[in-house]
Design a protein around this motif. Structure first.
Motif, PDB file in Angstrom:
ATOM      1  N   ARG A   1     -10.831  19.075  -0.058  1.00 38.35           N
ATOM      2  CA  ARG A   1     -10.646  17.709   0.523  1.00 38.35           C
ATOM      3  C   ARG A   1     -11.534  16.483  -0.341  1.00 38.35           C
ATOM      4  O   ARG A   1     -11.031  15.651  -0.648  1.00 38.35           O
ATOM      5  CB  ARG A   1     -10.876  17.505   2.064  1.00 38.35           C
ATOM      6  N   GLU A   2     -12.911  17.104  -0.564  1.00 37.70           N
ATOM      7  CA  GLU A   2     -13.780  16.404  -1.399  1.00 37.70           C
ATOM      8  C   GLU A   2     -13.115  16.194  -2.837  1.00 37.70           C
ATOM      9  O   GLU A   2     -13.294  15.183  -3.684  1.00 37.70           O
ATOM     10  CB  GLU A   2     -15.272  16.987  -1.586  1.00 37.70           C
ATOM     11  N   LEU A   3     -12.690  17.253  -3.382  1.00 41.34           N
ATOM     12  CA  LEU A   3     -12.029  17.204  -4.749  1.00 41.34           C
ATOM     13  C   LEU A   3     -10.985  16.501  -4.816  1.00 41.34           C
ATOM     14  O   LEU A   3     -10.799  15.461  -5.585  1.00 41.34           O
ATOM     15  CB  LEU A   3     -11.517  18.667  -5.155  1.00 41.34           C
ATOM     16  N   LEU A   4     -10.244  16.330  -3.756  1.00 43.19           N
ATOM     17  CA  LEU A   4      -8.771  15.249  -3.856  1.00 43.19           C
ATOM     18  C   LEU A   4      -9.511  13.850  -3.747  1.00 43.19           C
ATOM     19  O   LEU A   4      -8.983  12.907  -4.471  1.00 43.19           O
ATOM     20  CB  LEU A   4      -8.129  15.671  -2.502  1.00 43.19           C
ATOM     21  N   HIS A   5     -10.694  13.438  -2.957  1.00 42.64           N
ATOM     22  CA  HIS A   5     -10.819  12.145  -2.735  1.00 42.64           C
ATOM     23  C   HIS A   5     -11.344  11.697  -3.912  1.00 42.64           C
ATOM     24  O   HIS A   5     -11.187  10.613  -4.626  1.00 42.64           O
ATOM     25  CB  HIS A   5     -11.924  11.979  -1.694  1.00 42.64           C
ATOM     26  N   ALA A   6     -12.146  12.699  -4.748  1.00 36.98           N
ATOM     27  CA  ALA A   6     -12.743  12.431  -6.006  1.00 36.98           C
ATOM     28  C   ALA A   6     -11.699  12.029  -7.082  1.00 36.98           C
ATOM     29  O   ALA A   6     -11.849  11.226  -8.083  1.00 36.98           O
ATOM     30  CB  ALA A   6     -13.673  13.347  -6.374  1.00 36.98           C
ATOM     31  N   LYS A   7     -10.593  12.948  -7.107  1.00 33.05           N
ATOM     32  CA  LYS A   7      -9.404  12.724  -7.924  1.00 33.05           C
ATOM     33  C   LYS A   7      -8.830  11.389  -7.688  1.00 33.05           C
ATOM     34  O   LYS A   7      -8.302  10.644  -8.592  1.00 33.05           O
ATOM     35  CB  LYS A   7      -8.689  14.008  -7.957  1.00 33.05           C
ATOM     36  N   LEU A   8      -8.676  11.241  -6.400  1.00 32.75           N
ATOM     37  CA  LEU A   8      -7.931   9.720  -5.921  1.00 32.75           C
ATOM     38  C   LEU A   8      -8.841   8.614  -6.730  1.00 32.75           C
ATOM     39  O   LEU A   8      -8.265   7.498  -6.993  1.00 32.75           O
ATOM     40  CB  LEU A   8      -7.836   9.796  -4.594  1.00 32.75           C
ATOM     41  N   SER A   9     -10.078   8.728  -6.644  1.00 29.96           N
ATOM     42  CA  SER A   9     -10.911   7.688  -7.325  1.00 29.96           C
ATOM     43  C   SER A   9     -10.937   7.573  -8.812  1.00 29.96           C
ATOM     44  O   SER A   9     -11.692   6.930  -9.476  1.00 29.96           O
ATOM     45  CB  SER A   9     -12.441   7.620  -6.604  1.00 29.96           C
TER      46      SER A   9
ATOM     47  N   ALA B   1       0.856  -1.226   0.035  1.00 31.95           N
ATOM     48  CA  ALA B   1      -0.118  -0.105  -0.111  1.00 31.95           C
ATOM     49  C   ALA B   1       0.718   1.308  -0.021  1.00 31.95           C
ATOM     50  O   ALA B   1       0.519   2.485  -0.521  1.00 31.95           O
ATOM     51  CB  ALA B   1      -0.827  -0.043   1.141  1.00 31.95           C
ATOM     52  N   LEU B   2       2.109   1.273   0.608  1.00 30.52           N
ATOM     53  CA  LEU B   2       3.032   2.399   0.664  1.00 30.52           C
ATOM     54  C   LEU B   2       3.401   2.650  -0.773  1.00 30.52           C
ATOM     55  O   LEU B   2       3.525   3.769  -1.060  1.00 30.52           O
ATOM     56  CB  LEU B   2       4.090   2.022   1.470  1.00 30.52           C
ATOM     57  N   LYS B   3       3.812   1.482  -1.584  1.00 29.76           N
ATOM     58  CA  LYS B   3       4.392   1.805  -2.832  1.00 29.76           C
ATOM     59  C   LYS B   3       3.103   2.202  -3.495  1.00 29.76           C
ATOM     60  O   LYS B   3       3.337   3.183  -4.559  1.00 29.76           O
ATOM     61  CB  LYS B   3       4.589   0.272  -3.310  1.00 29.76           C
ATOM     62  N   THR B   4       2.010   1.804  -3.464  1.00 27.71           N
ATOM     63  CA  THR B   4       0.813   2.349  -4.340  1.00 27.71           C
ATOM     64  C   THR B   4       0.671   3.829  -3.950  1.00 27.71           C
ATOM     65  O   THR B   4       0.455   4.540  -5.149  1.00 27.71           O
ATOM     66  CB  THR B   4      -0.442   1.835  -3.874  1.00 27.71           C
ATOM     67  N   TYR B   5       0.743   4.040  -2.851  1.00 25.54           N
ATOM     68  CA  TYR B   5       0.459   5.563  -2.328  1.00 25.54           C
ATOM     69  C   TYR B   5       1.824   6.302  -3.064  1.00 25.54           C
ATOM     70  O   TYR B   5       1.264   7.282  -3.740  1.00 25.54           O
ATOM     71  CB  TYR B   5       0.862   6.062  -0.785  1.00 25.54           C
ATOM     72  N   ARG B   6       2.904   5.917  -3.013  1.00 24.50           N
ATOM     73  CA  ARG B   6       4.113   6.545  -3.710  1.00 24.50           C
ATOM     74  C   ARG B   6       3.961   6.774  -5.196  1.00 24.50           C
ATOM     75  O   ARG B   6       4.321   7.701  -5.896  1.00 24.50           O
ATOM     76  CB  ARG B   6       5.213   5.805  -3.313  1.00 24.50           C
ATOM     77  N   ASP B   7       3.534   5.669  -5.765  1.00 22.20           N
ATOM     78  CA  ASP B   7       3.511   5.407  -7.188  1.00 22.20           C
ATOM     79  C   ASP B   7       2.440   6.132  -7.754  1.00 22.20           C
ATOM     80  O   ASP B   7       2.421   6.718  -9.037  1.00 22.20           O
ATOM     81  CB  ASP B   7       3.480   4.056  -7.711  1.00 22.20           C
ATOM     82  N   LYS B   8       1.172   6.147  -7.260  1.00 17.19           N
ATOM     83  CA  LYS B   8      -0.066   6.429  -7.801  1.00 17.19           C
ATOM     84  C   LYS B   8      -0.633   7.856  -7.438  1.00 17.19           C
ATOM     85  O   LYS B   8      -1.296   8.565  -7.854  1.00 17.19           O
ATOM     86  CB  LYS B   8      -1.092   5.443  -7.775  1.00 17.19           C
ATOM     87  N   PHE B   9      -0.432   7.940  -5.900  1.00 15.75           N
ATOM     88  CA  PHE B   9      -1.429   9.101  -5.286  1.00 15.75           C
ATOM     89  C   PHE B   9      -0.476  10.131  -4.718  1.00 15.75           C
ATOM     90  O   PHE B   9      -1.191  11.152  -4.432  1.00 15.75           O
ATOM     91  CB  PHE B   9      -2.246   8.496  -3.913  1.00 15.75           C
ATOM     92  N   SER B  10       0.634   9.903  -4.337  1.00 14.79           N
ATOM     93  CA  SER B  10       1.441  10.932  -3.583  1.00 14.79           C
ATOM     94  C   SER B  10       1.465  12.364  -4.407  1.00 14.79           C
ATOM     95  O   SER B  10       1.635  13.258  -3.816  1.00 14.79           O
ATOM     96  CB  SER B  10       2.711  10.488  -3.500  1.00 14.79           C
TER      97      SER B  10
END
Length: 541
Positions: free
Chosen positions: A499-507, A463-472
């Motif tokens: 914050r809502e914009l960020l969550h929507a972008k993450l999805s 999950a740390l790799k996923t965060y670093r590669d995709k979401f950070s």
């Protein structure tokens, strides 16, 4: 017992011992069936360094494990590799050495390759060494000798001159660099002081005694190219794979040599001589009276040791490092007590999980920086806050290094942080947990929390790799000013909507700026101003 020896109490302070010895040259005492000795000259040196109140035992060595003294620096061994230079050194270095040989002969001075390069010739007898920098010492003035070399050759140029140290860096055809220094005599005015050079250009044998270990004190003559000179029993110690200090006060002069020993023990898979191990333990037993710990040299050597690649040798010497309390070199107020079972378990567990970490996170987890900071977390994370901050100050840790340890402590002691991560965690949850966390802090905390659950450990690191590669790096393209221009009232609603914009972008629902604008407009249309914040919450539901 010989007539120049007097038996003495090992707890007698150096000042009193010297008086009691009278005119004899050495004192001895017996312990566990062995005879330990201290030379008069070493007691005099102790007193000159401000160590007069330390007991005789702090620099005593067993008779069967000799240490060098100025009076016995005769040439012990020689070895000539003149016909094998190309078997050990790269071609451009051999060419440079032959030209240097001609130049130093014409200049009428003696020069030597010294240190690790010569050691490695003996250590790796069937390997061509990869060498970029060569340490050279000259029996004379290094600056004027270097100027002569450069003035009489088109192939050598001066890179840098350091007149305050009397050293020069020259290069040969832009292919290899030579660090030129004069042979010198030094004195230390107190424990861990920077040495004061009292004379330059002394005979090679007198330069040898100031170096760290016998295996690093071998010299290969350049004027008599290929002749290896051994004043320190270094050839035998390389063959026996031993690390030996050159004199009894070595660790008091420079405590970072203890960490240099750990570095070489790990890198070369050597072991300590019994005499050197005793001197190490004695320094750690008595050194707090004259040395506070920390400093640039300690940090540098500690980083090199802890940041080295994992190996069986490293784990073996890490155990010894912990058992002897050598971490106190960073701060001598760290309690002199055995490591806790929890700390030993973390350190022992690290090599077992590190391959998985490196497999998932890749090269970033193989760097010296990553390993060094990971060990900082595990070693310093159990300190109370006051001791930790004092140790950070003494060691000169950077803000990033300190914060990595602090985040590790927070993660380790806070429930439901890493525990909430599971195999199907949504993007927003992964982002929320890992946002702005140093990767090394997460790995250290996972080692602590999931010691007995390798499956959970891998999920957390993946999950740390996923965060670093995709979401950070994901951020809304709109900012607060943009939202107000679209009609969002100033206040807490701005932050809530960002914050809502960020969550929507993450999805993945908001691929570009226009999608973000439409999202905000839809929120505004669904809201009944002036109760927009409540309407936004309702729209989310």
């Amino acid at each position: 017992m010989v007539t120049d020896t007097r038996e003495i109490d090992p707890q007698l302070p150096a000042r009193d011992a010297l008086v009691e010895m009278g005119q004899v040259t050495r004192a001895v005492f017996r312990e566990a069936g062995d005879i330990y000795m201290v030379h008069r000259s070493d007691l005099q040196k102790m007193i000159a360094m401000g160590l007069a109140d330390l007991p005789v035992e702090s620099i005593a060595v067993v008779e069967s494990s000799p240490i060098l003294h100025l009076k016995n620096l005769e040439l012990r061994h020689t070895l000539n590799i003149a016909n094998q230079l190309t078997a050990f050194f790269p071609g451009h270095m051999v060419a440079a050495l032959y030209e240097l040989q001609s130049l130093v002969k014409k200049g009428g001075f003696k020069a030597y390759v010294i240190g690790g390069n010569v050691r490695d010739v003996l250590l790796y007898r069937e390997r061509l060494l990869e060498i970029e920098d060569v340490d050279v010492t000259i029996e004379g003035d290094a600056i004027s000798s270097s100027q002569y070399i450069v003035a009489n050759s088109k192939n050598f140029v001066v890179e840098e001159v350091f007149p305050e140290f009397g050293t020069v860096k020259i290069s040969y055809k832009e292919s290899i660099k030579f660090d030129i220094a004069s042979t010198r005599r030094e004195v230390y005015h107190h424990a861990s002081a920077l040495p004061e050079v009292t004379e330059r250009g002394v005979p090679l044998a007198e330069d040898i005694i100031r170096r760290d270990f016998s295996v690093n004190a071998l010299a290969m003559a350049i004027h008599d190219l290929g002749l290896i000179l051994d004043h320190s029993n270094g050839i035998e110690d390389v063959e026996s794979r031993l690390i030996r200090v050159l004199h009894p006060l070595s660790f008091f002069e420079d405590p970072s040599r203890i960490l240099r020993a750990f570095k070489f023990l790990t890198r070369l898979d050597f072991t300590l001589t019994s005499g050197t191990e005793r001197l190490l333990r004695e320094f750690l037993k008595h050194g707090h009276r004259v040395y506070h710990g920390g400093g640039e040299r300690i940090k540098h050597e500690l980083r090199k040791f802890l940041g080295s690649a994992e190996s069986a040798a490293k784990q073996r010497w890490l155990d010894f490092f912990l058992e002897t309390g050598s971490l106190r070199l960073a701060n001598m107020t760290i309690p002199a007590e055995p490591p806790s079972p929890e700390l030993k378990a973390r350190i022992a567990h690290l090599p077992h999980v590190l391959p998985a970490v490196q497999e998932i996170l890749g090269e970033s987890a193989r760097t010296e920086e990553f390993l060094w900071t990971l060990y900082l977390c595990l070693l310093f994370g159990g300190m109370d806050e006051e001791l930790f901050l004092e140790t950070c100050h003494r060691l000169g840790l950077t803000r990033a290094e300190r914060e990595a340890v602090e985040e590790y402590v927070r993660l380790r002691t806070t429930p439901d942080e890493l525990e909430k991560i599971h195999e199907f965690s949504p993007a927003a949850e992964i982002y929320g947990v890992y946002q702005d966390l140093p990767s090394v802090s997460v790995v250290a905390a996972a080692i602590d929390k999931f010691n007995d659950d390798p499956g959970r450990f891998r999920i957390v690191i993946q999950a740390l790799k996923t965060y670093r590669d995709k979401f950070s790096k994901i951020r809304p393209e709109l900012n607060g000013t943009d939202l107000m221009d679209l009609g969002v009232p100033e206040g807490e609603t701005i932050g809530h909507l960002l914050r809502e914009l960020l969550h929507a972008k993450l999805s993945g629902r908001l691929p570009d700026r226009m999608a973000e604008i439409r999202y905000v407009q839809q929120k505004l249309e669904a809201a009944d101003a002036p109760e927009i914040e409540e309407a936004i919450d309702d729209a989310d539901e």
